[in-house]
Design an enzyme around this catalytic site. Sequence first.
Site, PDB file in Angstrom:
ATOM      1  N   GLU A  11     -22.687  13.742  77.294  1.00  0.00           N
ATOM      2  CA  GLU A  11     -23.582  14.905  77.235  1.00  0.00           C
ATOM      3  C   GLU A  11     -24.611  14.789  78.358  1.00  0.00           C
ATOM      4  OE1 GLU A  11     -25.445  15.102  73.383  1.00  0.00           O
ATOM      5  OE2 GLU A  11     -26.980  16.528  74.048  1.00  0.00           O
ATOM      6  N   SER A  41     -32.729  18.587  82.536  1.00  0.00           N
ATOM      7  CA  SER A  41     -34.129  18.293  82.214  1.00  0.00           C
ATOM      8  C   SER A  41     -34.208  17.194  81.150  1.00  0.00           C
ATOM      9  CB  SER A  41     -34.820  19.557  81.696  1.00  0.00           C
ATOM     10  OG  SER A  41     -34.243  19.960  80.460  1.00  0.00           O
ATOM     11  N   HIS A  52     -28.535  22.596  70.776  1.00  0.00           N
ATOM     12  CA  HIS A  52     -29.513  22.554  69.683  1.00  0.00           C
ATOM     13  C   HIS A  52     -29.140  23.471  68.522  1.00  0.00           C
ATOM     14  CE1 HIS A  52     -31.544  20.887  73.127  1.00  0.00           C
ATOM     15  NE2 HIS A  52     -31.570  22.058  73.732  1.00  0.00           N
ATOM     16  N   ARG A  61     -32.971  29.968  88.065  1.00  0.00           N
ATOM     17  CA  ARG A  61     -33.576  29.867  86.749  1.00  0.00           C
ATOM     18  C   ARG A  61     -34.633  28.755  86.717  1.00  0.00           C
ATOM     19  NH1 ARG A  61     -30.431  26.930  81.777  1.00  0.00           N
ATOM     20  NH2 ARG A  61     -31.919  27.535  80.183  1.00  0.00           N
ATOM     21  N   ARG A 111     -35.818  21.412  71.227  1.00  0.00           N
ATOM     22  CA  ARG A 111     -34.818  20.810  72.133  1.00  0.00           C
ATOM     23  C   ARG A 111     -34.582  19.324  71.824  1.00  0.00           C
ATOM     24  NH1 ARG A 111     -34.307  24.852  76.158  1.00  0.00           N
ATOM     25  NH2 ARG A 111     -36.264  25.989  76.369  1.00  0.00           N
ATOM     26  N   ASP A 137     -18.054  20.652  66.280  1.00  0.00           N
ATOM     27  CA  ASP A 137     -16.773  20.511  65.585  1.00  0.00           C
ATOM     28  C   ASP A 137     -15.596  20.572  66.568  1.00  0.00           C
ATOM     29  OD1 ASP A 137     -18.189  20.339  63.224  1.00  0.00           O
ATOM     30  OD2 ASP A 137     -17.552  22.291  62.441  1.00  0.00           O
TER      31      ASP A 137
HETATM   32  C1  DQA Z   1     -30.448  22.002  79.284  1.00  0.00           C
HETATM   33  C2  DQA Z   1     -31.564  21.851  78.249  1.00  0.00           C
HETATM   34  C3  DQA Z   1     -31.422  22.870  77.131  1.00  0.00           C
HETATM   35  O1  DQA Z   1     -32.462  22.715  76.187  1.00  0.00           O
HETATM   36  C4  DQA Z   1     -31.479  24.281  77.689  1.00  0.00           C
HETATM   37  O2  DQA Z   1     -31.285  25.221  76.661  1.00  0.00           O
HETATM   38  C5  DQA Z   1     -30.536  24.485  78.820  1.00  0.00           C
HETATM   39  C6  DQA Z   1     -30.358  23.432  79.806  1.00  0.00           C
HETATM   40  C7  DQA Z   1     -30.642  21.070  80.492  1.00  0.00           C
HETATM   41  O3  DQA Z   1     -29.706  20.937  81.272  1.00  0.00           O
HETATM   42  O4  DQA Z   1     -31.724  20.500  80.682  1.00  0.00           O
HETATM   43  O5  DQA Z   1     -29.968  25.558  78.971  1.00  0.00           O
HETATM   44  O6  DQA Z   1     -29.218  21.665  78.671  1.00  0.00           O
END
Ligand code: DQA
Length: 147
Positions: free
Chosen positions: A99, A103, A81, A19, A112, A88
């Site tokens: 988290e 990217s 997002h 991907r 995002r 919840d």
């Molecule tokens: C992500 C960033 C998100 O915006 C995106 O939808 C993903 C991957 C990342 O690991 O950078 O699926 O969480």
Amino acid sequence: MAHTILVLNGPNLNMLGKREPTIYGHETLADVEQLCVEVGSGHGFAVQCLQTNHEGVMIDRIHAARGTVAGIVINPGAWTHTSVAIHDALAAAEVPVLEVHISNVHKREAFRHHSYVSLVAVGVIAGFGTHGYKLAIDHFAKLLKTA
Ligand code: DQA
């Protein structure tokens, strides 16, 4: 007994390696999960991993984490997002959450830039590639040793 760290990956992260490699790199989900198990075991943690494209499956796993795991590392993918329900579930689990985003979401599209998950996370790691998962587990080692 070893602490258990749960590593959760949300939608489309099963496609890692294929991907958008210019954004997400060439490592696969299997590579990431192996890294997490190795890094965790270096700290004496048992690491359990789940990737799912189904929000209800993710929510059920988060509920099951309550009282059974020491920490959750989660890359919620696009649910970051959009999902009040994941927010919840994490709040209800009462387990420390880190988290992770592969990217740097803040450098990308405006949609995002907001995260529902950050509201219930101890911290956020973004833009370090898959190394971010290692950073998260290393941080749990520090957090749980001083707890
Ligand atoms: C992500 C960033 C998100 O915006 C995106 O939808 C993903 C991957 C990342 O690991 O950078 O699926 O969480």
